[in-house]
Enzyme design. Structure first.
Site, short mmCIF file in Angstrom:
data_model
loop_
_atom_site.label_atom_id
_atom_site.label_comp_id
_atom_site.label_asym_id
_atom_site.label_seq_id
_atom_site.Cartn_x
_atom_site.Cartn_y
_atom_site.Cartn_z
N ASN A 1 -4.25 -7.38 -6.11
CA ASN A 1 -3.13 -7.23 -5.16
C ASN A 1 -3.26 -8.27 -4.05
O ASN A 1 -2.29 -8.92 -3.67
CB ASN A 1 -3.13 -5.83 -4.54
CG ASN A 1 -3.18 -4.75 -5.58
OD1 ASN A 1 -2.78 -4.98 -6.71
ND2 ASN A 1 -3.67 -3.58 -5.22
N ASP A 2 -4.47 -8.39 -3.53
CA ASP A 2 -4.68 -9.37 -2.48
C ASP A 2 -4.92 -10.76 -3.03
O ASP A 2 -4.49 -11.75 -2.44
CB ASP A 2 -5.85 -8.96 -1.58
CG ASP A 2 -5.41 -7.94 -0.56
OD1 ASP A 2 -4.37 -8.18 0.08
OD2 ASP A 2 -6.07 -6.90 -0.41
N GLU B 1 -11.06 -11.00 -3.81
CA GLU B 1 -9.62 -10.90 -3.57
C GLU B 1 -9.12 -11.99 -2.63
O GLU B 1 -7.97 -11.98 -2.21
CB GLU B 1 -9.26 -9.50 -3.06
CG GLU B 1 -10.09 -8.99 -1.91
CD GLU B 1 -9.73 -7.55 -1.51
OE1 GLU B 1 -8.73 -7.00 -1.98
OE2 GLU B 1 -10.49 -6.99 -0.69
N CYS C 1 -9.92 -3.78 -10.03
CA CYS C 1 -9.33 -2.55 -9.48
C CYS C 1 -7.97 -2.79 -8.84
O CYS C 1 -7.41 -1.91 -8.22
CB CYS C 1 -10.28 -1.89 -8.48
SG CYS C 1 -10.61 -2.91 -7.04
N HIS D 1 0.82 -1.21 0.00
CA HIS D 1 0.00 0.00 0.00
C HIS D 1 0.86 1.26 0.00
O HIS D 1 0.42 2.31 -0.43
CB HIS D 1 -0.96 -0.01 1.19
CG HIS D 1 -2.15 -0.87 0.93
ND1 HIS D 1 -2.27 -2.14 1.45
CD2 HIS D 1 -3.24 -0.67 0.17
CE1 HIS D 1 -3.40 -2.67 1.02
NE2 HIS D 1 -4.01 -1.80 0.25
C1 PEP Z 1 -6.51 -5.27 -4.18
O1 PEP Z 1 -6.31 -5.99 -3.22
O2 PEP Z 1 -6.19 -5.57 -5.34
C2 PEP Z 1 -7.14 -3.95 -4.00
C3 PEP Z 1 -7.49 -3.21 -5.02
O3 PEP Z 1 -7.30 -3.50 -2.73
P1 PEP Z 1 -6.09 -2.97 -1.82
O4 PEP Z 1 -4.88 -2.79 -2.69
O5 PEP Z 1 -6.54 -1.69 -1.22
O6 PEP Z 1 -5.93 -4.06 -0.82
MG MG Z 2 -7.28 -5.58 -1.35
#
Ligand code: PEP
Ligand code: MG
Length: 587
Positions: free
Chosen positions: A461-462, A438, A509, A196
Site C-alpha cells: 500500500n505504501d 514499504e 502484508c 486506511h
Molecule cells: C502497507 O503499507 O502495505 C501496509 C500493510 O501497511 P499500512 O496499510 O498499515 O500502511
Molecule cells: Mg504501510
C-alpha cells in the site's frame, strides 16, 4: 417542495465487499452530523448559552487532562497554552455567545458561523504566523463542537438507527468507531484504493464504496440506497427492478461466502504440493474470531495504532500488554506479527501529540514518530515482549527507510528487554524481528537491512504510494495506483531475491496480497507468506490450490518482460483468466 424520486447510479472505488440496502444517513467530514440550525426562543436563550459554556468547560477539562498527562511534551506547551487561551477568547467565546443571543440560534450554528468568519479574517493576514493560527482556531472549535454534539449523542459511535453512512470523508479513527449493530455500510466522496478507511471497513466486514466524488451532493438522509461493495456501485432511490435484482445478488453473494469460508479452514497448498501460509491483517483484538473463522493461518500484520485513537493520552504498558496477550493466547500456536505503532500519515492521532503537517504521508509517521518518543515506544516494546512469553509472537517495524532506523529500533528493543529482566517480569526476547519494506529506499538498501532482521514484510500500500508518487487515499489519482506497474514488480522481485540470498523470510502484508489475480505472480516471485484482510483469505486459498507453483515461476519470466501495467494485466488474463474465473464469485 416534493421532488421526483429518480433512480441515480454512481460509481466509485470498491473499498469493502458485500451488498447492503438501506436508508442513508449523512454525516459531515468530521464524523459529526451536519451542523443543524434551529431557532431558540427568547426564554430558552440563557439555557442555550449555558449549554455552550458547559461544552467549553468540558473541552477545557479535556485539555487540562492532556497537559497533566504529558510532562515530556514540553515542546508542545505553547500550542496547549494557545488552545487554552483561545477557549476563552473574546473573538471565539464572546462572539459565539453574542450570536446565540442576537440571532436566536442554537450554539452549534453560532459557533460554526463565528469560526467561518474568523478563518476568513486569518486567511487575509499577511503575517504567516498569524495566518497559521487559523488551524488552532479550527482545532479548538472542533473540540467545543464535539462536546456540544456529544451531549446530544450524534457522533458516529452513538448512531442508533439502522443506516448506511454517507460522508465526504471518514478518517480511519472515525471508521473504527462505527457501531456494527447499527451501521450496515458506508460510502464517501473521497478516498483512494488503499486508504486506511477502506482497510478498516474490510475488517469491520461491512460493504463500503469510496471516492464517489459527489455522493453527499446527490443523497439526502433517509433516501433508500443500495451499496454494492463488490463492483463499487451505489444506486440512489433504486427503481423496483434494481431493488429486486440486488436483493437476489445479496443472497447469492452471502451463500458463496458461506461455502468458501467453510472450505478455507484447511491449510492451502498449491496444485503441485507447495504449502503457503495465508495470514490475516487485524486492527483490533476483537477481529481474531473472524480471522480464525476465515481460516487464517496466523496474523501477518497486527496494526496496533487503533488503540491510540479516540483518546487524549497514550495507552500505558499494562493496557497494551493485556490486549496483546489476549491476541497471542487466542491465536496460539499460530504466529502473531505485532507491528509497532504506525501513526500519522492518514492515521493522524488528531490530538496534541500530533502537529498538523503539510505533507503527512512524508511526515513524522510510524518509526520516525516512535524514535522521537522513546518512552512511548519503549512502553509498547515492553508490552510486546511481555506478551511474547504467552505465545508465538513476532515484532515488525513499519516504514523503515534507512539503516539507522532499523538499528535504532533494535537497540531500543534490546533496552526494553533488559529493563524487563531487571524488573523481573516474564518476557521473551527470543522472537523474530522484521522490517516492513514499504519505502523505495528500503528496497535499495534491502541487503543491509536484511542483516538486522529475521524477515521482511512488504507493505505494497505504501510502497506503491511512495514509489509511483500516488497518494493512496486520493480518489483523483486512484486510477494510477497500480500494483502491477513493472516498477513495482521489479522491486518485489529484488526484495524477494535479496531475502533468499540473505537467508531471511519474505512476506507480504499489503493489499496486493489479498487480490486473487495477483496470486500467480506472488507465487512465482516466491513469497513465503501472504497476509491480507481476513475476508479475502478464503478466495486466496482457493486460488492457491488451483495453481501450479512450477508454472508460476516460468510465468514470472514473461511478467518481467512487460513494459506496462496494462500488458501485465493482459498477460495475467490470457494465462490465468479462466482458472481464476472458475474459482471466484462472478457477481
Ligand atoms: C502497507 O503499507 O502495505 C501496509 C500493510 O501497511 P499500512 O496499510 O498499515 O500502511
Ligand atoms: Mg504501510
Amino acid at each position: 417542495m416534493e421532488t421526483e424520486a429518480q433512480e441515480i447510479i454512481i460509481k466509485g472505488l470498491t473499498a469493502s465487499p458485500g451488498i447492503c440496502i438501506g436508508k442513508a444517513y449523512l454525516v459531515d467530514s468530521k464524523g459529526v452530523e451536519v451542523v443543524p440550525k434551529y431557532r431558540i426562543q427568547d426564554k430558552e436563550l440563557s439555557n442555550e448559552v449555558n449549554r455552550f459554556k458547559a461544552a467549553v468547560k468540558n473541552a477545557r477539562d479535556e485539555l487540562l487532562k492532556i497537559v497533566e498527562k504529558s510532562p515530556e511534551e514540553l515542546q508542545n506547551a505553547h500550542i496547549l497554552e494557545t488552545h487554552m487561551a483561545l477557549l476563552k477568547d473574546k473573538m471565539l467565546y464572546g462572539r459565539t455567545i453574542e450570536t446565540i443571543k442576537q440571532e436566536n440560534v442554537n450554539a452549534e450554528w453560532a459557533l460554526k458561523k463565528v469560526v467561518s468568519n474568523l478563518i476568513e479574517v486569518f486567511q487575509t493576514m499577511t503575517d504567516p504566523y498569524l495566518k497559521e493560527r487559523s488551524a488552532d482556531v479550527v482545532q479548538v472549535a472542533d473540540s467545543i463542537m464535539h462536546n456540544l454534539v456529544g451531549t446530544k449523542k450524534v457522533n458516529i459511535a452513538a448512531i442508533d438507527k439502522r443506516v448506511i453512512l454517507v460522508a465526504q470523508d471518514l478518517t480511519p479513527a472515525e471508521t473504527s468507531q462505527i457501531n456494527l449493530e447499527r451501521v450496515m455500510g458506508f460510502i464517501t466522496d473521497r478516498g483512494g484504493k488503499a486508504s486506511h478507511t477502506g482497510i478498516v471497513a474490510r475488517s469491520l466486514e461491512i460493504p463500503a464504496v469510496v471516492g464517489l466524488k459527489n455522493a453527499t451532493a446527490s443523497i439526502r438522509s433517509d433516501d433508500l440506497i443500495i451499496v454494492d461493495g463488490n463492483s463499487g456501485t451505489v444506486i440512489i432511490r433504486p427503481a423496483e427492478d434494481n431493488l429486486v435484482r440486488y436483493e437476489e445478488r445479496k443472497i447469492n453473494y452471502e451463500e458463496y461466502k458461506a461455502v468458501i469460508t467453510s472450505e478455507s479452514k484447511a491449510p492451502a497448498e498449491s496444485a503441485d504440493g507447495v504449502p503457503l501460509a495465508v495470514m490475516g491483517n487485524i486492527e483490533l483484538p476483537e477481529e481474531v474470531v473472524a480471522l480464525l473463522n476465515y481460516g487464517g493461518d496466523g496474523i501477518g500484520l497486527y496494526r496496533t495504532e487503533f488503540q491510540y485513537f479516540n483518546r487524549p493520552d497514550f495507552p500505558d504498558e499494562d493496557e497494551l500488554f493485556d490486549k496483546y496477550k489476549d491476541v497471542v493466547e487466542a491465536m496460539h500456536p499460530k504466529p502473531v506479527t505485532i507491528r509497532t505503532l504506525d501513526i500519522n500519515g492518514d492515521k493522524a492521532l488528531n490530538n496534541q501529540f500530533s502537529a498538523e503537517e503539510a505533507n503527512p504521508a512524508l511526515g513524522l509517521r510510524a518509526i520516525r514518530y516512535c524514535l522521537i518518543k522513546p518512552q512511548m515506544f519503549k512502553d509498547q516494546l515492553r508490552a510486546i515482549l511481555r506478551a511474547a512469553a504467552f505465545g508465538n509472537t513476532r515484532i515488525l517495524f513499519p516504514m523503515i527507510s534507512t539503516y539507522f532506523e532499523i538499528r535504532e529500533a533494535n537497540r531500543i528493543l534490546d533496552e526494553a528487554a533488559e529493563s524487563l529482566e531487571k524488573d523481573g517480569l516474564p518476557c521473551n526476547r527470543d522472537i523474530e524481528v522484521g522490517a516492513m519494506i514499504e519505502v523505495p529506499s528500503a528496497v535499495i538498501m534491502a541487503d543491509i537491512i536484511a542483516e538486522n532482521v529475521d524477515f521482511f514484510s512488504i507493505g505494497t500500500n505504501d510502497l506503491i504510494q511512495y514509489a509511483l508518487a500516488i497518494d493512496r487515499g486520493n480518489e483523483q489519482v486512484a486510477h494510477l495506483f497500480q500494483p502491477l506497474d513493472p516498477a513495482i514488480i521489479r522491486m518485489l522481485k529484488h526484495v524477494a531475491d535479496v531475502a533468499r540470498e540473505k537467508d531471511i523470510k519474505i512476506f507480504m502484508c499489503g493489499e496486493m496480497a489479498g487480490t486473487p489475480h495477483h496470486i500467480p505472480l506472488l507465487l512465482g516471485i516466491g513469497m513465503d507468506e501472504l497476509s491480507m484482510n481476513p475476508q479475502a483469505i478464503p478466495d486466496i486459498k482457493r486460488v492457491i490450490r488451483s495453481l501450479n507453483v512450477a508454472d508460476t515461476r516460468s510465468f514470472m519470466k514473461e511478467v518481467l518482460k512487460q513494459k506496462t501495467a496494462k500488458s501485465t494485466i493482459e498477460l495475467i488474463k490470457d494465462t490465468y483468466g479462466n482458472i481464476l474465473a472458475e474459482q471466484l464469485y462472478s457477481g
